[in-house]
Design a protein around this motif. Structure first.
Motif, PDB file in Angstrom:
ATOM      1  N   THR A 147       0.861  -1.190   0.000  1.00 26.19           N
ATOM      2  CA  THR A 147       0.000   0.000   0.000  1.00 26.19           C
ATOM      3  C   THR A 147       0.891   1.232   0.000  1.00 26.19           C
ATOM      4  OG1 THR A 147      -0.108   0.168   2.409  1.00 26.19           O
ATOM      5  CG2 THR A 147      -1.754  -1.246   1.323  1.00 26.19           C
ATOM      6  N   LEU A 148       0.263   2.369  -0.241  1.00 26.50           N
ATOM      7  CA  LEU A 148       1.026   3.620  -0.261  1.00 26.50           C
ATOM      8  C   LEU A 148       1.634   3.899   1.104  1.00 26.50           C
ATOM      9  CD1 LEU A 148       1.912   6.244  -1.661  1.00 26.50           C
ATOM     10  CD2 LEU A 148      -0.305   7.228  -1.019  1.00 26.50           C
ATOM     11  N   THR A 149       0.874   3.668   2.170  1.00 22.66           N
ATOM     12  CA  THR A 149       1.368   4.024   3.509  1.00 22.66           C
ATOM     13  C   THR A 149       2.432   3.066   4.023  1.00 22.66           C
ATOM     14  OG1 THR A 149      -0.489   2.815   4.481  1.00 22.66           O
ATOM     15  CG2 THR A 149      -0.756   5.196   4.167  1.00 22.66           C
ATOM     16  N   THR A 150       2.525   1.874   3.432  1.00 26.03           N
ATOM     17  CA  THR A 150       3.549   0.920   3.886  1.00 26.03           C
ATOM     18  C   THR A 150       4.734   0.839   2.926  1.00 26.03           C
ATOM     19  OG1 THR A 150       2.403  -0.911   2.776  1.00 26.03           O
ATOM     20  CG2 THR A 150       1.851  -0.496   5.104  1.00 26.03           C
ATOM     21  N   SER A 151       4.727   1.619   1.863  1.00 26.76           N
ATOM     22  CA  SER A 151       5.836   1.608   0.909  1.00 26.76           C
ATOM     23  C   SER A 151       7.018   2.382   1.483  1.00 26.76           C
ATOM     24  CB  SER A 151       5.405   2.235  -0.419  1.00 26.76           C
ATOM     25  OG  SER A 151       4.354   1.503  -1.008  1.00 26.76           O
ATOM     26  N   PRO A 152       8.236   1.885   1.299  1.00 24.62           N
ATOM     27  CA  PRO A 152       9.407   2.575   1.851  1.00 24.62           C
ATOM     28  C   PRO A 152       9.669   3.900   1.138  1.00 24.62           C
ATOM     29  CG  PRO A 152      10.083   0.751   0.455  1.00 24.62           C
ATOM     30  CD  PRO A 152       8.598   0.642   0.589  1.00 24.62           C
ATOM     31  N   LEU A 153      10.169   4.856   1.889  1.00 25.83           N
ATOM     32  CA  LEU A 153      10.503   6.171   1.344  1.00 25.83           C
ATOM     33  C   LEU A 153      12.018   6.347   1.358  1.00 25.83           C
ATOM     34  CD1 LEU A 153       7.873   8.415   3.196  1.00 25.83           C
ATOM     35  CD2 LEU A 153       7.687   7.372   0.922  1.00 25.83           C
ATOM     36  N   ARG A 154      12.546   6.883   0.268  1.00 29.92           N
ATOM     37  CA  ARG A 154      13.974   7.184   0.193  1.00 29.92           C
ATOM     38  C   ARG A 154      14.159   8.605  -0.312  1.00 29.92           C
ATOM     39  NH1 ARG A 154      17.259   2.923   0.950  1.00 29.92           N
ATOM     40  NH2 ARG A 154      16.424   0.814   0.682  1.00 29.92           N
ATOM     41  N   ILE A 155      15.160   9.268   0.192  1.00 25.64           N
ATOM     42  CA  ILE A 155      15.472  10.613  -0.268  1.00 25.64           C
ATOM     43  C   ILE A 155      16.237  10.533  -1.590  1.00 25.64           C
ATOM     44  CG2 ILE A 155      17.668  10.745   0.993  1.00 25.64           C
ATOM     45  CD1 ILE A 155      17.061  13.721   1.485  1.00 25.64           C
TER      46      ILE A 155
END
Length: 651
Positions: free
Chosen positions: A139-147
């Motif tokens: 899901t969008l809220t559980t997808s990892p975020l990277r700079i």
């Protein structure tokens, strides 16, 4: 060498970033329940790091992209994973899963203050400008975020071009010097971009691409901006790819404080032009559109500036600056050079350095001669891709013509050599630019010496001769012929080359009655050519064996018409006397008998060359029997018989 001020800023920027990361780290610990005492401590303040001016990279970035406090914290959470070895563990602890070492939207919404759902949308600053990238997840809220790597380096104070843009962009250097006529454009651009809240796109039209680029670079330097160039033909045609490229550039423009120069000079095809124009319309920020002709837009304000090359007086000033004390040794040669060659400052510097280097290696030579050849060399490269370069090996004595025709050819030389005096010093140019071009029509059947005469003129003038390949110029597509011719004339203007339009009747034919759109555009091609021929500052030579096929309006605009007659018996004898090089062994050749053969000079050369091959194959000198065999071959090609009156007594 890095200045102490720069080192001090980097140290202060690092302290500020570390403090900002500490505040986010504490928020993650509180969410994970690992720092109960954190709830009792006052929140960490980045101002405690002691940095006020200039602003730290973090605050500059947040202001430039309009990040909210929550979006700022999200960016720092992603940066922390890269910069602080403890951040990954904290993210895992806060999410209760040892495998989830990167922040997610779910984590930051729960753990960071002032959270708002709009930060997740594709239109948010974080995602629109690709400050953070969303990885694969359920899901969008559980997808990892990277700079983004580019943004991460920026926060630490390191500047470099985004790797995704390296194939599209090239940095533009600041010109060493601009002539006064171009500095006025720089001042205009500075005024426009200093006042506009939404900066206008600047169209730099006309002149040479190097001059337009120099104006753009100087204007950016005055505004404290960098400048990158992008070729318009490299812009993707697909709208989605073009939009992605635009967003990457807009982000880069902010991070590097740069403007963009969109180079249209080599853009061809309607689809490519539309794509490049759409890119300029859709891209925000400061952008130059560099093109010979104006680019029309209905969706963005384009301010047009016509950039011309330096005037003759400005070129002389540039030459004196490049040559220094040596300029005094030219004895008026500088005026001849600026009259013949129209060079930009960069080319003038290159040619001057080349000439001075040649003089240092050959002190017995003349600087003026070295300078002339250097100018030819520098200007030649632009035409080599557009036309065929012809080495001018013929001399006056090789040209067998009546005295009247030779006299007219010498008048052509006088016009080219003295045009600076007559047009500028004597004021004729002040009466208007029409009719200042020097053009000549050579009329005569094939082989009568038209191309050789062009070689003689180019050799006497010490200029390059280029034959225009009509198959590469004339196009069946509407408007393309004019574009091709414009490229030829524009390139030739720089070096004042001698242009040779062979079989010109195919290109400069009579304008027809307009029956359809193709007739109308064909007539436009002729009209365009009439205009360029009148204004071309060099010598243009046209050859034809069908003078009656040329447009009468075109003939009126020609300054010289030289008729090349079929050679008489005496003329053919003179051609035969000179046709064999001194190194060629001959035996028993009778020029009087050879002159009876009623063919033109070009055919005589073909016969002589073929006879030489026959003699070489037999291992002996060229004799009359070799010439007879070669004559039969040549006349068979011409589909004409050989008579006894022509070849009787040859063998």
């Amino acid at each position: 060498m890095t200045s102490p001020e720069t080192l001090a800023w980097h140290d202060a920027n690092q302290r500020y970033l570390t403090a900002a990361l500490g505040a986010v780290r504490e928020a993650l610990d509180r969410h994970a329940g690992q720092d109960d005492a954190a709830t009792e401590r006052p929140p960490r303040r980045e101002s405690d790091a002691g940095m006020v001016e200039p602003p730290p990279a973090l605050e500059t970035l947040c202001a430039a992209f309009g990040l909210s406090a929550f979006e700022r914290a999200v960016l720092l959470a992603c940066a922390g994973v890269e910069l602080d070895s403890t951040f990954a563990g904290r993210c895992a602890a806060a999410q209760g899963d040892a495998r989830r070492t990167c922040p997610t939207f779910g984590l930051v919404l729960a753990a960071l203050p002032e959270a708002h759902w709009s930060a997740l949308s594709p239109a948010s600053a974080l995602r629109r400008w690709r400050l953070v990238e969303v990885g694969a997840g359920e899901t969008l809220t559980t997808s990892p975020l990277r700079i983004s790597e580019r943004v991460l380096h920026y926060l630490t104070g390191v500047q470099h071009l985004d790797g995704s843009l390296e194939g599209f962009l090239a940095p533009v250097r600041l010109p060493v010097e601009l002539p006064p006529s171009q500095r006025t454009h720089v001042e205009r651009i500075v005024d426009l971009w200093s006042d506009d809240q939404i900066p206008s796109a600047i169209q730099l039209c006309g002149g040479e691409g190097s001059s337009r680029e120099a104006v753009a670079a100087a204007a950016c330097a005055s505004l404290g901006l960098g400048l990158y160039a992008m070729r318009a033909e490299d812009i993707p045609a697909a709208p989605a790819e073009r939009e992605a490229l635009a967003r990457l550039w807009e982000r880069e423009a902010v991070l590097s404080r740069s403007a963009l120069l969109l180079d249209h000079d080599r853009t061809e095809g309607a689809e490519s032009i539309r794509g490049a124009t759409a890119f300029a319309e859709e891209t925000q920020g400061m952008i130059f559109v560099s093109a010979r002709d104006p680019v029309r837009s209905s969706r963005r304000r384009f301010v047009r500036l016509d950039v011309r090359g330096p005037s003759a007086a400005e070129q002389r000033s540039l030459w004196r600056g490049v040559l220094g004390p040596s300029a005094g040794d030219l004895n008026g040669k500088l005026g001849e050079i600026t009259a013949q060659f129209s060079l930009d400052p960069q080319t003038i510097r290159a040619a001057g350095a080349e000439a001075l280097d040649a003089l240092s290696r050959r002190p017995e030579g003349e600087l003026g001669s070295f300078l002339w050849e250097a100018c030819r060399s520098q200007a030649r490269s632009r035409l080599d891709d557009l036309a065929q370069h012809i080495e001018s090996a013929a001399a006056w004595e090789d040209l067998i013509l009546p005295d009247l025709q030779k006299s007219v050819l010498r008048e052509v030389l006088a016009n080219v050599r003295q045009r600076a005096r007559v047009y500028d010093a004597w004021g004729f140019a002040g009466k208007g630019s029409r009719g200042l071009g020097i053009s000549a029509l050579f009329v005569g059947s094939s082989g009568t010496g038209k191309t050789m005469a062009a070689e003689v003129l180019a050799g006497e003038l010490h200029l390059d001769l280029y034959r225009i390949d009509l198959s590469q110029v004339v196009s069946k597509y509407i408007g393309e012929t004019e574009k091709n011719l414009r490229r030829v004339f524009d390139a030739a203007e720089e070096g004042g080359a001698v242009l040779l339009f062979d079989e010109a009747d195919a290109l400069f034919g009579k304008r027809s009655e307009v029956k359809d759109s193709h007739d109308r555009y064909a007539n436009i091609e002729v009209s365009y050519l009439l205009q360029r021929m009148e204004s071309y500052r060099g010598l243009a030579i046209l050859t034809t064996n069908m003078k009656g096929e040329l447009d009468p309006a075109f003939l009126r605009r020609l300054r010289f018409i030289v008729r090349f007659p079929f050679p008489s018996t005496a003329g053919r004898a003179r051609i035969w006397e000179r046709i064999f090089p001194p190194e060629t062994p001959t035996d028993g050749l009778d020029v009087r008998k050879l002159a009876r053969l009623n063919v033109a000079g070009g055919n005589i050369r073909n016969i002589a060359v073929q006879a030489a091959f026959l003699a070489a194959d037999e291992g002996g000198p060229v004799r009359m029997n070799h010439l007879l065999r070669a004559a039969y071959t040549e006349c068979a090609k011409l589909e004409r018989p050989l008579t006894e009156a022509e070849i009787g007594g040859w063998v």
